[in-house]
Design a protein around this motif. Sequence first.
Motif: not given
Length: 68
Positions: A33, A35, A52-55, A57-58, A61
């Motif tokens: 990833n 991130v 964070s939500a982005e982290q 999610e990464a 995934d």
Amino acid sequence: MADDVAAIKRIGRIVAEYRARSGLSQVQVAEKNAVLNRTAISLLEQGSRLPSAEQLEAIFDVLERRTG
């Protein structure tokens, strides 16, 4: 405040458990990833860092591709 700390630690435990089930190391997750690096993943799993939500999610995934 104590509830926030407990929640952060719980998130870290969930990430660590899911990663362990996937058979990937922190380094491997970090490499897959863009991130978070290995240190950030380690801090997250220890409950020392709020992702964070982005982290999240990464990370998930990468882990879902491995286990899915």
